[in-house]
Every structure is written in C-alpha cells, then in structure tokens.
Design an enzyme around this catalytic site. Structure first.
Site, PDB file in Angstrom:
ATOM      1  N   TYR B 432      47.935  41.604  31.750  1.00  0.00           N
ATOM      2  CA  TYR B 432      46.867  41.353  32.714  1.00  0.00           C
ATOM      3  C   TYR B 432      46.074  42.814  33.352  1.00  0.00           C
ATOM      4  O   TYR B 432      46.289  43.759  32.571  1.00  0.00           O
ATOM      5  CB  TYR B 432      47.346  40.815  34.270  1.00  0.00           C
ATOM      6  CG  TYR B 432      48.424  41.499  34.865  1.00  0.00           C
ATOM      7  CD1 TYR B 432      48.931  42.601  34.697  1.00  0.00           C
ATOM      8  CD2 TYR B 432      48.838  40.689  36.196  1.00  0.00           C
ATOM      9  CE1 TYR B 432      49.582  43.115  35.780  1.00  0.00           C
ATOM     10  CE2 TYR B 432      49.595  41.302  37.089  1.00  0.00           C
ATOM     11  CZ  TYR B 432      50.207  42.481  37.066  1.00  0.00           C
ATOM     12  OH  TYR B 432      50.969  43.035  37.816  1.00  0.00           O
ATOM     13  N   GLU B 433      45.065  42.731  33.885  1.00  0.00           N
ATOM     14  CA  GLU B 433      44.097  43.685  34.044  1.00  0.00           C
ATOM     15  C   GLU B 433      43.530  44.167  32.826  1.00  0.00           C
ATOM     16  O   GLU B 433      43.179  45.427  32.708  1.00  0.00           O
ATOM     17  CB  GLU B 433      44.697  44.755  34.902  1.00  0.00           C
ATOM     18  CG  GLU B 433      45.399  44.374  36.157  1.00  0.00           C
ATOM     19  CD  GLU B 433      44.154  44.091  37.119  1.00  0.00           C
ATOM     20  OE1 GLU B 433      42.909  44.482  36.967  1.00  0.00           O
ATOM     21  OE2 GLU B 433      44.713  43.571  38.374  1.00  0.00           O
ATOM     22  N   GLY B 434      43.304  43.153  31.985  1.00  0.00           N
ATOM     23  CA  GLY B 434      42.710  43.716  30.565  1.00  0.00           C
ATOM     24  C   GLY B 434      43.911  43.802  29.634  1.00  0.00           C
ATOM     25  O   GLY B 434      44.665  44.763  29.752  1.00  0.00           O
TER      26      GLY B 434
END
Lengths: 585, 585
Positions: B432-434
């Site tokens: 997550y978050e890229g």
C-alpha cells in the site's frame, strides 16, 4: 483463487528430454505413455482438486467429539483420487501399486500438490509410511499394511514431535510397555503434537508411526523405537476393527494449510507393534523422512508455480499505465501491467526458479529410483542433495509466493484472490520435516564430509565437466556455462573455507551453514538450467525461446547470488547473544 | 502473541546521540525530555495497545447496517491515546498540537505501530489528512478541521483507488458536480476501494479526502481535484451534524490488518468541498503521500522489531540440542536454541536491519523537520530517500518477519504464537501507499534525475566523506568504513550504468529499478550504521558491544548484497512475455 493449469508440457520436457526417464529400468515409459498419465491426472487436479483449495482454507477442519470433519468435498474427491490409483504409482505391483518410477510419482505429486496442498498431504505422509514399512516391516506387516497404504485406503502419519521436543528427538518421552503374553504387542503412553492429518474421516483407517521409548532404553536418540499404532485395530480379516486408545485432543489454528488437521495426539495405552528392531527407530523413521523432504521441496516450488499462474493471469488482464516505449494497446485506456519491466522481472524471477526447481526435484527423484535399484553412488548423491532440495526450494518457493502476491498489488492482500492462501500454505514448507536451519546443519555437519566427501567430489566433477564442455555453442557457453563456471568457483571456495574452519571453529562453520545450503542450491539450479538449455533444442517454438529466456534470466540475475553467500560464509562466526533476557543488549 | 517492550534506549541513542535532535530549532529537547516522552508512550503502548493486537486479529471488523464494529477494547484505547495528545505531537500548537519535531512523532509512531499496527493506522492517515489541509486548505478549512484532526477527535482517510484504477490515477472516474448557489460546494459520485479506516466508530467523525474529477476536467492526472467529504456534515458550531451521502458498502477480508476496516466507499452525491485549487488534486494528495510513505517504511521495521522480540524470547526459553562446543546448560537436558549459530544468524540479521532502519527512518524524519523549516536541500534529499525508506524498509521488514517466524520452528506456524499475525500484518507494507515496484520507478525515473541529480550527488558526497574520514580508528575503518566504501563504489557503478541505459533503453533502466532501490537502500543503511558506530562510544556496556556486534553483522553479511544488485542491473532488460494467454510459453 486463480485457476490451475498443470504444466504437463514442461514436466514432459524434464522427464523425457532432460532426464531421459526411459533409459534403464523404465524403457517402456516413452513420451506417449508419460503424456497419457500426466494429462489424465492434470484433468483430475484441475477440475476436482483445485476448486476445493479455497474451500479447504475457508472451512478448515473441525474437531467434534474426537472426530475431525474435513472441508466439504474433500471426502468425495479423496475417494476419487484413490480409486484412480494415483497415490500408488511407484508402489510395488504385488502390494497394489503400479510399479512406475518415483520420478513419475513426483511429477504427478507436483500436479496434485499445486492443485491442493492441504488435501494432498494426506497422501504424501501415507506414501512415507508405505516406504518405512516396505523397508523395515516384517513379512506379516507388509502383507497386512502395504496394500492398504498403497492407494490410501488407509492413510499414514509420522509422530515425532512432543511439546518439549522437536528437532532434538533425544528428548522424546513417549513410552512403550510390552503387553504380557501378547506375542510382541505394546501399549503407548504419551502426547505427540503437530501431527499432520492425525485425524480425519477420508480413509477407513489411519496408521500412526510413532517414535517412543521401550523400558530401559538408552537415553537420547539411540533409545528410540518406531511403532505402528492403528486408529482402529485390524480385525482378523485385516479390516478396521475396534477403536484403539489414541485420539486427537486438539487441532491447531495455523497460518495456512487449513484443509489438513494438525493434531495433538494422545496415546493413552494405545496398542502398537514394533516396526523394525528395538532402539533402531530413528533409522526407520528417516526412511520416511528423506523422501518426505524431497516432497517438501516439491511443495515449495509447486505452490510457487501456482502463484505464478495467478500473477501472470492478473498481469495480463489488469490494465494500468503504459509500456515504456509505444503503448501496447493504443486503443485502450491503459496497457496490461505485463508491459512494465518490473512486473516481468518478478514473473521471470519466479519462472526461472520454478522451472529449475522442477528439474532439480525430478533429478532427485531419479536418484531415488537409482538408489532403490541398488546404485550406491546414487544413494550417496541423494543423501547429499536431499537437504538442498528441501531447504533451498522451500525458502525460494516462499519468496516466489511473496513476489507473485506482490504482482497483484492491493488485490494480492485480499483473501478471495487466493495469493494470500498460496503464501500461507507454502509458508510451512520451510518449517516442517526439519526446519531449513536443520537442513543446513545436516548438509554441512553430516552430508558434506560423509565418506570422505566422495559424493560432493563426484558431483563437482560432473558439474565441472558440463560447465567446461568443449563443444558447446557460443551462446550456450556465454549464457549458461560461463555463469555456471563462476558459481562453481564460489562453491569450491566455500568448501575450502568450511574445511578451513573445520572442527577447530565449529561456530564459524555453522554460522555459514544456511548460506552454504543456498550457495549449493543455486549451483544445483544453475547446473539443471545448463542441462535444460542443452536439451531445449527439442522444444518447438515459442516454447524453446521462452525456456531459454527463463534460463538466461536465472543465470544472469539469480545465480550471481553465490558470491553473496560466499562473502557471508567468509564473514565467519556470528556474534554471541546473552542467554538471559535480563542482560542489557 | 509475544509481549512488546518499546526500544526506548535505542530510540534515545538515535535521536540524541546519532541525529542530535536538540540541534537547531528544538534545542529544549534534551535527552531527559525525550526520555520522559518515550517512556510515557511506551507504558501506554505496552500495557494497553499491545495486548489488543491479537484481539484485533481474531475479531476483525464487522460491517453491520453501514456501521463498522471495531474489535473489543479498540474504542476505549483509542479515546485514551487521543486524550494523551499522542497523535498531535508535531501538529501546530495553534491547532491543538504540541509543536514537537516530526522526528519525535516518528519515534512515538514506531512504538504505537509496533504495539498494534491495525489500531495505529487510524491515526496515521489522520495525520496525513492534517498535513494536506495544513498545506493546501483555506484559512476557514484550517480553523474548522485542523483542531479536530490534530488529536484524532475526527479521523481522516485517503481515497484514491477505484476498481479500475490503482497506480494509474489518470483512470479515476469519481466525479464532482457543483451544487448550484452553494458557495463552492460539490456533490461526489463514485466508488472508491481499499480505503483504510474508511468507516469505524472510534472517532466522532471521519474526514474523507477524495480524488475526483470536476466537469470538463482534462483527461488523466491533470484533471484530478481533491475534495473533503465528511462522514457527518459539520453543523454551524463545527460539531458533527447530519450524515452525508456516503457509506461503506463492504469491507475486505484481508490477509492481515484485521483490526482496521478496509472499505469500499460509495459516494452517492456526498457533499464535499475543494481542498486546494481545481485540477491540482494530485499535488495536494502527494503532500499526504510522502509522509505516509515514510510511515509505511516505519511500519515495516516496527513489525520486524516486534517479531524479533518474540523470536528472541522464544530462542532463550526453548531448549533443543547442544551448543557446538561445551554445553551452555550442562545440568539441563538441552541448551536454549539461542546457542545455535544459525539461530543467532537469523536474529542478528533482523537486529542489524531493524536498528539500521530505525536510524534511517528518523534521519528521514529529521529531513521532514528541516524541509518544513524551509531548507530546500533537505526537501530535495527527502524526496530522494522517501521511496527508499518506503520500499526498502518494507521489503526487508517482511523478510525479517519471515525469519523471526522461522526461529520458532513449528510453533511459528501456529496462530496463537503471534508471529504469523505479525507477518500477515507487515505484508501489506510492501503493497500500500504505492507498491514497492512503483517506489522503484519513482526513484529511478523521477527522483534520481531531478534537478540534474543534485540531491543524489550531494548525498553521495556526504557519504563518501564519512566513508573516507581520515581520523577514523582502525577498527571503525575496517569494520564499518571499508565495507561502506565498497558499497558506495557499487552504487556509483549502478548510477553510471543506469545513465548509460538512459532514455535510449528505458526497458533496461526500468528492469533494474527495484535492484537499484535495494542497492541504494543497503548503502543508506550502511551509512547509518557507520554513523551509529561513530556515536556508539556514548553507550554504556554491554549496550555498546551489542550495538557494534549488530553493526558488524550488517556490514559483513548484508551490505555485500550491493554487488548482487549491481550484477542484476548490469544484466539489462528482462525478456518480454506474450500479452495473450493463448500464446504458448
């Protein structure tokens, strides 16, 4: 959960073109015969077992009044696979098996295990019990039990671990008492834990192989004997009779493998008989363990292959962003993520591993066949590579499952996509049948030096001959043999270093054990890739191109890890850590 | 689930001795002040949050009639942490914060996150929303929202992903329509997925930050605007009023992080207001994203540290086998497994990573503080190292959680031991978050070349200066600086190679992106270890010895991985894979 398609073509390539299964004792096993067998089991695995994989994970096993309820569909599917004779392929025809080579048993095992690992473990352990009784049983035991085990009418278990004792089997406390006037029967008392498939209703009976101590046995592992304790005692006609005094007291809530009950087994005076000689239980149990360890390495790469299939399908259908150069799908809003080099890197990392691992495992299975036929050199080589196949392939298999899950991004973290389950199931392979640290210890402290290192020297010689083959094409030499030569140099440097540490500095030698296992594992995979590259000429396009691409990827991007493992071995002993928690750190 | 003990002493070492938190703007923050803060939050985290970690995993969140029920104990604990002011440490005093440095916020964040990651994420995202509104909000928005967010009376979320759109935000379809005669209010229509803490009852209100398109917006990411959509619309006095037209339609069944509801959010005409300028939504959202990404790297090593604690405790209490030399506990049946070199190898692999990662993350947080104070060079350096902190620390954090679980052997696979949960929770950090692939792309394709590569050159210069320090002691030079010099050579070779691939061969450059991120990450950790080794003279024994042992382990056994990553980068472009599944492979 992604669909599963059995890699029949690649299995045939390895069995027939790389390893030439039809040489020697199995000359009737041509490609057509192998293809017929693998195609048939593929159909069964894809249609029947793969769809039950997620059911097993979601429902798990429930213990109710001593009875374990398997997930829906498992009993019917198990009966079907048994009826097909798939579990007894390499068992003896006189005991209901098919007399086929262990190589083919493993090829079929990969397919069954990839389709549904939790399901297939029931049969895997049974096969181990078959092997132990075939090797150590009396004629009466063989006649009674082997036909029941060959096709899993009865299943088997291995009972080693106790609450206070896992790796260190010398700590086993379960005891056996002779039943007076019983003609060699005993009662077992003790608790065993982590018993896979310890209780279920898939088979009409379960045969527990149990390590325990006879009265006045020596301390430690030299006092262990192996017993057979059936869940239901055989009646006079051999059919399952009265319940024995043993039971599953609990089943563990595990990270994965929910479809297989991991039981705490309580032996409360259970009737049992000796398998093999008194106090020789460890040797008899290790007859099971060696083949089991190869099958655990197999489980590791089989799950990696299933994960790869899921990741590849996702990378083809999920569209995000654009290819670095020109768009691949200019009319669509975005390209499939397979165009991104980093996504392909992950997928090829996995493929380079799984295809190499398949070849290495089937080569190990070929050694089993040769060893069974009495080839002592093959037996020694098998003993050497068994910890590598178990430890290296399971470690890398877990890494590959992580990478495949990563390809899916956020979707990979969602259970219904199935990649989480594949990782959670595969996770156990680095742990059970001896942790990978134990495999490394076995390799470095026992196997390397056995018989003056003869097996290692012979293998090095064979690998060096291939790596220096004078009539290799330039492409084969540059892409496959040159990297293999460099890796072999690292392996030889590592061996010299371990020898130099030797008995004088066991801390240093053992600190490098896991790195040595990985270094050796990479060399083995590099060796198998070189053999596959040589054999790839037989493949039709585009399969030949794909095979060479995966091999080039492995040789250029994974095999150079040997230098890192060598550097770690050369770093010597790891620091001490205080044994008391109170000590400041 | 293992107990958790916050690493207060090591945090103080990094904050005070290595990074000298009291230099510059925060000169009142001496060691005593820092110690008081960390000791207090440690007590709260150890006693209140850590015990709820397994509760959260077991109970998960339930969606009932649009309401998410958090696990038992979460609401009370959340109120308690809020009341302590722990979530607003680095928020502005005029908005209810404490005005302390971001470094301290991160040190506290490590403790809270290690104790209970699923719980702490509620506050993490809120902090991001605070930052975005502080940077881009109108004065009215700041006055209304910041005091509510500073201490999590209201929590915040980030709404980017949609079913057809994750990484490629240009594909976002959620749309905003102006409400006529409303003085700048809008209605949102669309579906967002994977929204962490999207719905819960821990706070009196939730502020959703939502990327959406205004009518006639340009296509792609340049047409995205950022909106604030509260769950309950603020009444005239600012208190939560009527329910807005948005809801959690489902929550995902995830591999881990069960204590945090990952929601599908449906916006069905929800009232919202613009945050920042129209079509400038991506820049505003990235204000949140950068600090969030650092906090994800932090989560990765925080979970690794908690896993290490569990593994170390197990290795001290579990007895199996004997030390290689003389028995450590001759009177007992076996020694603690901590005596086995391979077990210590795993534990020191983790410690070498977590202690380096802690220093790197807090150094990143120091760059945040400097950037907030207007230091442009610090801002450029922060931008460069953010993908490394996020990507490298989360990848390695997951590896460490695997290794810690491995130390427990079979027990590691059993859920009640807690190591499985730690791994399952940590697993999301690489995603997550890229995803970490996106971090690598960001690093190689954007960050390296930004401003002519000035930030990279300045950092290399600083690292080279330390690595070549003329007045280093011989031991410091041999154990820490010499390996750092070799790693810096690999980094510089990799940079030259990427430059040579350059725009002419983007496939080759991007094929090496993840390896470059890891290579750079190792160099950053090696650099932090060299700084820690220099500062270690301030530590009392045996802490100094333990610190240097962990550092030596990292420098000799992990840092040499730079050569492997360089070899992979030099291998160039990965092979193509057919985009159509039908094509044979």
């Amino acid at each position: 959960m992604p669909e599963y398609t059995a890699p029949v073509a690649d299995l045939l390539f390895v069995l027939c073109d790389v390893l030439q299964i039809d040489r020697g004792d199995f000359d009737s096993l041509d490609r057509t015969a192998c293809a017929a067998i693998l195609t048939e089991v593929a159909r069964l695995a894809e249609a029947r077992l793969a769809p039950l994989n997620r059911t097993g994970d979601l429902q798990g096993c429930r213990l109710e009044n001593g009875v374990v309820r398997s997930p829906e569909g498992f009993p019917e599917a198990f009966a079907e696979v048994c009826a097909g004779g798939w579990y007894g392929l390499d068992c003896a025809p006189e005991h209901g098996g098919q007399g086929l080579p262990h190589m083919l048993h493993c090829a079929v095992g990969e397919i069954l295990s990839a389709a549904n690992m939790a399901f297939h473990i029931h049969a895997g352990l049974t096969h181990g019990a078959y092997g132990a009784i075939a090797a150590h049983g009396s004629e009466a035991q063989k006649a009674l039990y082997l036909p029941k085990l060959a096709n899993c009418r009865w299943t088997g278990t291995m009972n080693l671990t106790e609450p206070q004792c896992g790796t260190d089997l010398g700590l086993i406390r379960t005891r056996a008492e002779a039943i007076p006037d019983s003609a060699g029967r005993f009662r077992l008392y003790g608790t065993k834990i982590f018993i896979s498939a310890g209780e279920h209703e898939l088979a009409e009976n379960i045969l527990h192989l149990v390590l325990a101590r006879l009265p006045f046995a020596p301390e430690g592992v030299r006092g262990l004997s192996l017993f057979i304790a059936p869940k239901r005692l055989p009646a006079a006609d051999g059919s399952p009779g009265a319940r024995n005094a043993l039971r599953a007291a609990r089943i563990e809530a595990k990270m994965g493998l929910h479809g297989n009950a991991t039981c705490e087994m309580v032996y409360d005076g259970a009737e049992a008989e000796l398998l093999g000689a008194p106090h020789q239980g460890l040797a008899a149990m290790f007859t099971m363990m060696n083949e089991e360890r190869i099958s655990v390495g197999l489980q590791g790469y089989a799950q990696a292959d299933r994960a790869l299939q899921g990741a590849l399908a996702f990378a083809r259908s999920r569209t995000q962003g654009r290819a670095p150069g020109a768009p691949a799908r200019p009319d669509a809003a975005a390209d499939p993520i397979l165009v991104h080099p980093d996504v392909r890197r992950m997928l090829l990392d996995i493929r380079g591993f799984t295809e190499g691992a398949r070849a290495l495992t089937l080569w190990g299975a070929q050694l089993v066949d040769s060893a069974r036929a009495g080839d002592a050199a093959a037996a020694a080589r098998l003993s050497l590579v068994t910890p590598v196949i178990k430890g290296f392939l399971s470690d890398k298999g877990v890494d590959c499952c992580l990478a495949a899950q990563q390809v899916l991004g956020g979707a990979g973290y969602i259970e219904e996509m199935g990649l989480s389950q594949i990782l959670r199931d595969a996770r156990v392979t680095t742990i059970y049948e001896g942790t990978n640290g134990v495999q490394a210890l076995d390799l470095v402290a026992r196997k390397l030096g056995a018989n003056g290192g003869a097996a290692m020297l012979a293998l090095l010689d064979e690998m060096n001959r291939l790596a220096n083959e004078p009539d290799a094409t330039e492409a084969l030499d540059e892409i496959f043999l040159a990297p293999l030569r460099r890796a072999l140099e690292d392996l030889q440097s590592a061996l010299l270093r371990l020898q130099a540490f030797g008995a004088g500095d066991p801390e240093a030698a053992l600190s490098g054990a896991s790195d040595f296992l990985h270094l050796f594992g990479h060399v083995c995979l590099g060796y198998m890739w070189a053999r596959m590259a040589r054999a790839a000429a037989s493949l039709p396009e585009p399969a030949r191109r794909a095979k060479l691409d995966a091999g080039r990827h492995y040789m250029s991007r994974q095999l150079p890890a040997t230098a890192l493992h060598l550097a770690r071995i050369e770093a010597g002993a790891v620091a001490a850590l205080p044994l008391d928690a109170g000590a400041a750190e």
